[in-house]
Design a protein around this motif. Structure first.
Motif, PDB file in Angstrom:
ATOM      1  N   LEU A 174       4.958  -2.226  -0.530  1.00  0.00           N
ATOM      2  CA  LEU A 174       3.922  -1.690  -1.406  1.00  0.00           C
ATOM      3  C   LEU A 174       2.924  -2.731  -1.920  1.00  0.00           C
ATOM      4  O   LEU A 174       1.734  -2.424  -1.995  1.00  0.00           O
ATOM      5  CB  LEU A 174       4.552  -0.912  -2.556  1.00  0.00           C
ATOM      6  CG  LEU A 174       5.067   0.469  -2.187  1.00  0.00           C
ATOM      7  CD1 LEU A 174       5.724   1.131  -3.392  1.00  0.00           C
ATOM      8  CD2 LEU A 174       3.980   1.342  -1.634  1.00  0.00           C
ATOM      9  N   PHE A 190      -6.544  -1.160  -1.914  1.00  0.00           N
ATOM     10  CA  PHE A 190      -7.298  -1.098  -3.161  1.00  0.00           C
ATOM     11  C   PHE A 190      -8.060  -2.388  -3.465  1.00  0.00           C
ATOM     12  O   PHE A 190      -9.265  -2.355  -3.727  1.00  0.00           O
ATOM     13  CB  PHE A 190      -6.356  -0.758  -4.319  1.00  0.00           C
ATOM     14  CG  PHE A 190      -7.063  -0.661  -5.645  1.00  0.00           C
ATOM     15  CD1 PHE A 190      -7.856   0.438  -5.939  1.00  0.00           C
ATOM     16  CD2 PHE A 190      -6.966  -1.670  -6.581  1.00  0.00           C
ATOM     17  CE1 PHE A 190      -8.530   0.523  -7.148  1.00  0.00           C
ATOM     18  CE2 PHE A 190      -7.623  -1.593  -7.793  1.00  0.00           C
ATOM     19  CZ  PHE A 190      -8.411  -0.496  -8.077  1.00  0.00           C
ATOM     20  N   TRP A 214       2.450 -10.113  -9.728  1.00  0.00           N
ATOM     21  CA  TRP A 214       1.038 -10.214  -9.381  1.00  0.00           C
ATOM     22  C   TRP A 214       0.354 -11.401 -10.026  1.00  0.00           C
ATOM     23  O   TRP A 214      -0.688 -11.840  -9.576  1.00  0.00           O
ATOM     24  CB  TRP A 214       0.300  -8.936  -9.761  1.00  0.00           C
ATOM     25  CG  TRP A 214       0.614  -7.824  -8.824  1.00  0.00           C
ATOM     26  CD1 TRP A 214       1.558  -6.872  -8.989  1.00  0.00           C
ATOM     27  CD2 TRP A 214       0.022  -7.577  -7.555  1.00  0.00           C
ATOM     28  NE1 TRP A 214       1.585  -6.035  -7.913  1.00  0.00           N
ATOM     29  CE2 TRP A 214       0.638  -6.442  -7.019  1.00  0.00           C
ATOM     30  CE3 TRP A 214      -0.996  -8.190  -6.822  1.00  0.00           C
ATOM     31  CZ2 TRP A 214       0.289  -5.925  -5.780  1.00  0.00           C
ATOM     32  CZ3 TRP A 214      -1.340  -7.669  -5.601  1.00  0.00           C
ATOM     33  CH2 TRP A 214      -0.699  -6.529  -5.090  1.00  0.00           C
ATOM     34  N   PHE A 238      -0.973  -2.085  -1.298  1.00  0.00           N
ATOM     35  CA  PHE A 238      -1.885  -1.974  -2.432  1.00  0.00           C
ATOM     36  C   PHE A 238      -3.027  -2.971  -2.300  1.00  0.00           C
ATOM     37  O   PHE A 238      -4.190  -2.641  -2.579  1.00  0.00           O
ATOM     38  CB  PHE A 238      -1.128  -2.213  -3.745  1.00  0.00           C
ATOM     39  CG  PHE A 238      -2.014  -2.195  -4.957  1.00  0.00           C
ATOM     40  CD1 PHE A 238      -2.475  -1.003  -5.476  1.00  0.00           C
ATOM     41  CD2 PHE A 238      -2.385  -3.381  -5.569  1.00  0.00           C
ATOM     42  CE1 PHE A 238      -3.297  -0.986  -6.596  1.00  0.00           C
ATOM     43  CE2 PHE A 238      -3.192  -3.376  -6.691  1.00  0.00           C
ATOM     44  CZ  PHE A 238      -3.655  -2.175  -7.203  1.00  0.00           C
ATOM     45  N   GLY A 249      -1.910 -10.231  -2.219  1.00  0.00           N
ATOM     46  CA  GLY A 249      -0.845  -9.291  -1.894  1.00  0.00           C
ATOM     47  C   GLY A 249       0.382  -9.992  -1.332  1.00  0.00           C
ATOM     48  O   GLY A 249       1.518  -9.634  -1.652  1.00  0.00           O
TER      49      GLY A 249
END
Length: 64
Positions: free
Chosen positions: A12, A20, A63, A16, A54
């Protein structure tokens, strides 16, 4: 089934980042009129930055 869900959940952060973050970075650079050195496109730079971020999130589990 549980193994497949763990695999998907593990990917994920990368998904992401590419789904995004890369488009947001690209559109932001285009809107601000940022020129990229070496003649590469803003999309290429966004892919590098978003992909690296990422990958960092994937490896470290966070993150920031």
């Amino acid at each position: 089934m549980e193994r497949a869900l763990k695999l998907v959940a593990g990917l994920l952060p990368i998904a992401f980042a590419f789904a995004f973050l890369v488009p947001v970075f690209d559109q932001g650079m285009q809107a601000l009129g940022i020129t990229v050195p070496l003649g590469i496109s803003t999309l290429t730079l966004a892919l590098i930055i978003g992909g690296a971020w990422g990958l960092f999130a994937q490896v470290t589990g966070r993150w920031i």
